[in-house]
Write a protein that holds these residues in place. Sequence first.
Motif, PDB file in Angstrom:
ATOM      1  N   SER A 100       0.838  -1.199   0.000  1.00 47.84           N
ATOM      2  CA  SER A 100       0.000   0.000   0.000  1.00 47.84           C
ATOM      3  C   SER A 100       0.870   1.244   0.000  1.00 47.84           C
ATOM      4  CB  SER A 100      -0.924   0.019   1.229  1.00 47.84           C
ATOM      5  OG  SER A 100      -0.175   0.304   2.401  1.00 47.84           O
ATOM      6  N   THR A 101       0.246   2.385  -0.250  1.00 45.88           N
ATOM      7  CA  THR A 101       0.936   3.658  -0.067  1.00 45.88           C
ATOM      8  C   THR A 101       1.090   3.904   1.441  1.00 45.88           C
ATOM      9  OG1 THR A 101      -1.040   5.043   0.083  1.00 45.88           O
ATOM     10  CG2 THR A 101      -0.236   4.523  -2.136  1.00 45.88           C
ATOM     11  N   PRO A 102       2.033   4.756   1.837  1.00 45.36           N
ATOM     12  CA  PRO A 102       2.156   5.066   3.264  1.00 45.36           C
ATOM     13  C   PRO A 102       0.871   5.614   3.874  1.00 45.36           C
ATOM     14  CG  PRO A 102       4.123   5.774   2.083  1.00 45.36           C
ATOM     15  CD  PRO A 102       3.127   5.357   1.034  1.00 45.36           C
ATOM     16  N   LYS A 103       0.165   6.465   3.130  1.00 43.04           N
ATOM     17  CA  LYS A 103      -1.088   7.013   3.651  1.00 43.04           C
ATOM     18  C   LYS A 103      -2.147   5.927   3.785  1.00 43.04           C
ATOM     19  CE  LYS A 103      -0.614  11.857   2.267  1.00 43.04           C
ATOM     20  NZ  LYS A 103      -1.185  12.981   1.487  1.00 43.04           N
ATOM     21  N   ALA A 104      -2.176   5.008   2.824  1.00 40.52           N
ATOM     22  CA  ALA A 104      -3.144   3.915   2.903  1.00 40.52           C
ATOM     23  C   ALA A 104      -2.853   3.021   4.103  1.00 40.52           C
ATOM     24  CB  ALA A 104      -3.120   3.100   1.617  1.00 40.52           C
ATOM     25  N   LYS A 105      -1.583   2.826   4.393  1.00 40.75           N
ATOM     26  CA  LYS A 105      -1.220   2.009   5.553  1.00 40.75           C
ATOM     27  C   LYS A 105      -1.864   2.560   6.822  1.00 40.75           C
ATOM     28  CE  LYS A 105       2.785   0.704   8.349  1.00 40.75           C
ATOM     29  NZ  LYS A 105       4.267   0.754   8.479  1.00 40.75           N
ATOM     30  N   ASP A 106      -1.740   3.846   7.031  1.00 41.53           N
ATOM     31  CA  ASP A 106      -2.315   4.459   8.230  1.00 41.53           C
ATOM     32  C   ASP A 106      -3.836   4.281   8.263  1.00 41.53           C
ATOM     33  OD1 ASP A 106       0.203   5.250   9.036  1.00 41.53           O
ATOM     34  OD2 ASP A 106       0.027   7.264   8.175  1.00 41.53           O
ATOM     35  N   LEU A 107      -4.483   4.490   7.119  1.00 36.69           N
ATOM     36  CA  LEU A 107      -5.937   4.361   7.069  1.00 36.69           C
ATOM     37  C   LEU A 107      -6.377   2.916   7.294  1.00 36.69           C
ATOM     38  CD1 LEU A 107      -6.800   6.748   4.103  1.00 36.69           C
ATOM     39  CD2 LEU A 107      -7.644   6.949   6.445  1.00 36.69           C
ATOM     40  N   LYS A 109      -4.866   0.583   8.915  1.00 37.06           N
ATOM     41  CA  LYS A 109      -4.684   0.206  10.318  1.00 37.06           C
ATOM     42  C   LYS A 109      -5.830   0.747  11.167  1.00 37.06           C
ATOM     43  CE  LYS A 109      -0.459   0.582  11.996  1.00 37.06           C
ATOM     44  NZ  LYS A 109       0.887   1.150  12.256  1.00 37.06           N
ATOM     45  N   ASP A 110      -6.265   1.974  10.869  1.00 37.00           N
ATOM     46  CA  ASP A 110      -7.357   2.581  11.626  1.00 37.00           C
ATOM     47  C   ASP A 110      -8.704   1.918  11.328  1.00 37.00           C
ATOM     48  OD1 ASP A 110      -5.629   4.374  12.812  1.00 37.00           O
ATOM     49  OD2 ASP A 110      -6.021   5.968  11.357  1.00 37.00           O
ATOM     50  N   LEU A 111      -8.959   1.642  10.044  1.00 37.84           N
ATOM     51  CA  LEU A 111     -10.269   1.147   9.637  1.00 37.84           C
ATOM     52  C   LEU A 111     -10.455  -0.349   9.879  1.00 37.84           C
ATOM     53  CD1 LEU A 111     -10.643   3.067   6.236  1.00 37.84           C
ATOM     54  CD2 LEU A 111     -11.808   3.586   8.393  1.00 37.84           C
ATOM     55  N   LEU A 112      -9.363  -1.123   9.750  1.00 40.89           N
ATOM     56  CA  LEU A 112      -9.495  -2.578   9.774  1.00 40.89           C
ATOM     57  C   LEU A 112      -8.647  -3.254  10.844  1.00 40.89           C
ATOM     58  CD1 LEU A 112      -9.360  -3.190   5.907  1.00 40.89           C
ATOM     59  CD2 LEU A 112     -11.399  -3.057   7.341  1.00 40.89           C
ATOM     60  N   ASN A 113      -7.882  -2.466  11.590  1.00 40.96           N
ATOM     61  CA  ASN A 113      -7.027  -3.030  12.642  1.00 40.96           C
ATOM     62  C   ASN A 113      -6.059  -4.083  12.104  1.00 40.96           C
ATOM     63  OD1 ASN A 113      -8.149  -1.522  14.835  1.00 40.96           O
ATOM     64  ND2 ASN A 113      -9.921  -2.888  14.812  1.00 40.96           N
ATOM     65  N   ILE A 114      -5.495  -3.833  10.944  1.00 44.34           N
ATOM     66  CA  ILE A 114      -4.526  -4.757  10.354  1.00 44.34           C
ATOM     67  C   ILE A 114      -3.183  -4.592  11.066  1.00 44.34           C
ATOM     68  CG2 ILE A 114      -3.287  -5.414   8.253  1.00 44.34           C
ATOM     69  CD1 ILE A 114      -5.689  -4.397   6.662  1.00 44.34           C
ATOM     70  N   PRO A 115      -2.585  -5.677  11.526  1.00 49.01           N
ATOM     71  CA  PRO A 115      -1.308  -5.580  12.242  1.00 49.01           C
ATOM     72  C   PRO A 115      -0.180  -5.026  11.376  1.00 49.01           C
ATOM     73  CG  PRO A 115      -2.355  -7.689  12.682  1.00 49.01           C
ATOM     74  CD  PRO A 115      -3.138  -7.046  11.573  1.00 49.01           C
ATOM     75  N   GLU A 116       0.727  -4.342  12.004  1.00 52.87           N
ATOM     76  CA  GLU A 116       1.856  -3.691  11.354  1.00 52.87           C
ATOM     77  C   GLU A 116       2.694  -4.661  10.536  1.00 52.87           C
ATOM     78  OE1 GLU A 116       4.699  -0.765  10.380  1.00 52.87           O
ATOM     79  OE2 GLU A 116       2.900  -0.387  11.583  1.00 52.87           O
ATOM     80  N   ASN A 117       2.864  -5.878  11.000  1.00 52.21           N
ATOM     81  CA  ASN A 117       3.819  -6.790  10.364  1.00 52.21           C
ATOM     82  C   ASN A 117       3.423  -7.229   8.958  1.00 52.21           C
ATOM     83  OD1 ASN A 117       1.831  -8.375  12.155  1.00 52.21           O
ATOM     84  ND2 ASN A 117       2.630  -9.987  10.818  1.00 52.21           N
ATOM     85  N   PHE A 118       2.165  -7.025   8.572  1.00 56.26           N
ATOM     86  CA  PHE A 118       1.743  -7.417   7.229  1.00 56.26           C
ATOM     87  C   PHE A 118       2.125  -6.387   6.163  1.00 56.26           C
ATOM     88  CE2 PHE A 118      -1.431 -10.048   9.581  1.00 56.26           C
ATOM     89  CZ  PHE A 118      -1.092 -11.270   9.024  1.00 56.26           C
ATOM     90  N   PHE A 119       2.387  -5.161   6.545  1.00 54.67           N
ATOM     91  CA  PHE A 119       2.494  -4.064   5.589  1.00 54.67           C
ATOM     92  C   PHE A 119       3.864  -3.970   4.925  1.00 54.67           C
ATOM     93  CE2 PHE A 119      -1.134  -2.572   8.059  1.00 54.67           C
ATOM     94  CZ  PHE A 119      -1.950  -2.030   7.078  1.00 54.67           C
ATOM     95  N   VAL A 120       3.820  -3.607   3.628  1.00 58.45           N
ATOM     96  CA  VAL A 120       4.993  -3.142   2.892  1.00 58.45           C
ATOM     97  C   VAL A 120       4.571  -1.859   2.188  1.00 58.45           C
ATOM     98  CG1 VAL A 120       6.630  -3.576   1.028  1.00 58.45           C
ATOM     99  CG2 VAL A 120       5.942  -5.450   2.551  1.00 58.45           C
ATOM    100  N   SER A 121       5.128  -0.740   2.621  1.00 56.50           N
ATOM    101  CA  SER A 121       4.800   0.541   1.996  1.00 56.50           C
ATOM    102  C   SER A 121       5.691   0.761   0.779  1.00 56.50           C
ATOM    103  CB  SER A 121       4.996   1.691   2.990  1.00 56.50           C
ATOM    104  OG  SER A 121       4.080   1.585   4.058  1.00 56.50           O
TER     105      SER A 121
END
Length: 392
Positions: A100-107, A109-121
């Motif tokens: 995701s984009t960095p901004k999408a990552k923040d959203l 996490k807020d909207l779906l409570n997705i854990p940090e470890n899944f993300f690649v910005s």
Amino acid sequence: MKARKIKEDIYWMGSVDWDRRLFDALVPLPDGTSYNAYLIKGSEKTALIDTVDPPMAKEFMGQLKGVKNIDYIISSHAEQDHSGTIMQVLEKYPNAKLISTPKAKDLLKDLLNIPENFFVSIEDGETLSLGDKTLKFIFTPWVHWPETMVTFLEEDKILFSCDFFGSHIASSDLFVTDQGRVYEAAKRYFAEIMMPFRSIIKKNMEKLAPYDIKMIAPGHGQIFPDAGFILDAYKKWTEGAPRNTVVIPYVSMHESTRLMVEHLVGALVDKGVRVEQFNLAVTDIGKLAMALVDAATIVVGTPTILAGPHPYAAYAAFLANALRPNTKFLSVVGSYGWGGKTVDTLAGMIPNLKVEVIDPVLCKGVPTASVFNALDDLAGAIARKHKENDYR
């Protein structure tokens, strides 16, 4: 519905929502909609672009039963109709990475409570190899949220555009077959969702211009096998001058305002001006939004209630202000009983519209011959301004 093949190793997944008639408790859906996700199998890795609205999760997860592995989930847009099933996919494929984009990552996490470890910005313009297929990520902010991006499949020249170039339409056809029907649905979608960001969308169109896009696969509606069809439409909607059209949203309580509107419509038509008339008590707001895409002038027809405009007329003004059409002129017609500040109130509700206000026509009680003459003058003033600006 099962997954459907677009090209070799490229599949549509998702759900066709035939029965949905309202989106976000606001946007009418006369033709239903679809939630499109796409599976791309490279020679080394597999990527899933977007998911579906949560109520459609069961159908979507059923389509993934035969998919042994997903390496990447690409989130184009954090809104839940595209992202809402991401956690279920991650539970099925726990080794997958969420791109995701960095901004999408923040959203997300807020909207779906997705854990940090899944993300690649990722960064704008970054590429991802699936082996024999290459994905390029292009940031398209404010189409229509701040975090949105599109994905270009370089080898097959397919743009996966999410909400960009979308249309709310339910169909069993995977690809566009009826261009007239899809054009109207896409214009409605643009008017209701994208028009407030017209200038930003124009810049994003310019950003996409260097790419040799042959096919567009949006997040809603059918796939465009001829990308030029929808690209040309968006170019017209974002860059084109207003047309020689007056949009008249009106409401009438005791017929006086209706009589004024009908007279004005006739006078405008006699002067060669095209008119779109909408009774706000019964109209499809989406149709009104579509008409605003091209309108050079808006004339609001309203009676006065408690010294101000009718609530339906106030809503039309609020809608126009929110959608920010490329309209150039505005006026007001209507009837009142003892007085009020209808014009001032409506003018104060449209700060986003850069319009010239043409002298309104208001009458006390039933319109008289002098009022009809004033409406003729208003029609003449509008026609002259359209002609001076060469609106056609």
